[in-house]
Motif scaffolding. Structure first.
Motif, mmCIF file in Angstrom:
data_model
loop_
_atom_site.group_PDB
_atom_site.id
_atom_site.type_symbol
_atom_site.label_atom_id
_atom_site.label_comp_id
_atom_site.label_asym_id
_atom_site.label_seq_id
_atom_site.Cartn_x
_atom_site.Cartn_y
_atom_site.Cartn_z
ATOM 1 N N UNK A 191 -8.435 112.682 50.763
ATOM 2 C CA UNK A 191 -8.919 111.452 51.388
ATOM 3 C C UNK A 191 -9.407 111.727 52.797
ATOM 4 N N UNK A 192 -10.375 110.949 53.232
ATOM 5 C CA UNK A 192 -10.852 110.957 54.624
ATOM 6 C C UNK A 192 -10.719 109.531 55.126
ATOM 7 N N UNK A 193 -10.028 109.385 56.271
ATOM 8 C CA UNK A 193 -9.788 108.039 56.789
ATOM 9 C C UNK A 193 -9.986 108.023 58.289
ATOM 10 N N UNK A 252 -1.262 104.991 61.536
ATOM 11 C CA UNK A 252 0.049 104.417 61.197
ATOM 12 C C UNK A 252 0.246 104.239 59.688
ATOM 13 N N UNK A 253 -0.783 103.797 58.995
ATOM 14 C CA UNK A 253 -0.681 103.609 57.545
ATOM 15 C C UNK A 253 -0.527 104.949 56.831
ATOM 16 N N UNK A 254 -1.224 105.968 57.310
ATOM 17 C CA UNK A 254 -1.120 107.306 56.711
ATOM 18 C C UNK A 254 0.314 107.822 56.864
ATOM 19 N N UNK A 255 0.911 107.612 58.033
ATOM 20 C CA UNK A 255 2.299 108.036 58.254
ATOM 21 C C UNK A 255 3.254 107.290 57.317
ATOM 22 N N UNK A 256 3.034 106.006 57.157
ATOM 23 C CA UNK A 256 3.887 105.220 56.259
ATOM 24 C C UNK A 256 3.772 105.724 54.822
ATOM 25 N N UNK A 257 2.545 105.992 54.381
ATOM 26 C CA UNK A 257 2.333 106.478 53.017
ATOM 27 C C UNK A 257 2.980 107.847 52.814
ATOM 28 N N UNK A 316 5.596 109.070 54.492
ATOM 29 C CA UNK A 316 7.051 108.910 54.532
ATOM 30 C C UNK A 316 7.593 108.331 53.227
ATOM 31 N N UNK A 317 6.803 107.495 52.569
ATOM 32 C CA UNK A 317 7.263 106.865 51.334
ATOM 33 C C UNK A 317 6.945 107.698 50.089
ATOM 34 N N UNK A 318 6.215 108.805 50.287
ATOM 35 C CA UNK A 318 5.877 109.662 49.160
ATOM 36 C C UNK A 318 4.641 109.237 48.403
ATOM 37 N N UNK A 319 3.918 108.246 48.926
ATOM 38 C CA UNK A 319 2.712 107.759 48.233
ATOM 39 C C UNK A 319 1.467 108.570 48.569
ATOM 40 N N UNK A 320 1.538 109.421 49.591
ATOM 41 C CA UNK A 320 0.377 110.194 50.017
ATOM 42 C C UNK A 320 0.326 111.486 49.212
ATOM 43 N N UNK A 321 -0.746 111.665 48.476
ATOM 44 C CA UNK A 321 -0.904 112.852 47.639
ATOM 45 C C UNK A 321 -2.073 113.665 48.157
ATOM 46 N N UNK A 322 -1.868 114.921 48.442
ATOM 47 C CA UNK A 322 -2.934 115.783 48.928
ATOM 48 C C UNK A 322 -3.099 115.693 50.430
ATOM 49 N N UNK A 323 -4.153 116.325 50.926
ATOM 50 C CA UNK A 323 -4.432 116.376 52.360
ATOM 51 C C UNK A 323 -5.340 115.218 52.741
ATOM 52 N N UNK A 324 -5.052 114.625 53.897
ATOM 53 C CA UNK A 324 -5.874 113.539 54.428
ATOM 54 C C UNK A 324 -6.489 114.002 55.738
ATOM 55 N N UNK A 325 -7.785 113.861 55.857
ATOM 56 C CA UNK A 325 -8.498 114.200 57.078
ATOM 57 C C UNK A 325 -8.718 112.914 57.850
ATOM 58 N N UNK A 326 -8.304 112.902 59.109
ATOM 59 C CA UNK A 326 -8.534 111.739 59.966
ATOM 60 C C UNK A 326 -9.783 111.986 60.796
#
Length: 50
Positions: A23-25, A31-36, A38-48
């Protein structure tokens, strides 16, 4: 402390290192990326992006 690098530099030099970006965001979503994450919902690498 001489720690072994996480990625062997020769893979970077040889161009064989591949990173999958899920994902690219915008940076404003941090803040939302950190929440995701921490909750285990973030899969893969996210580029900010700025």
């Amino acid at each position: 402390m001489d720690e072994e690098p996480l990625v062997p530099p020769e893979r970077v030099d040889a161009g064989t290192l591949r990173i999958t970006v899920a994902d690219r965001r915008p940076l404003a979503d941090l803040p939302a990326v950190h929440e995701e994450a921490a909750s285990g919902r973030l899969v893969g690498k996210t580029v900010l992006t700025p």
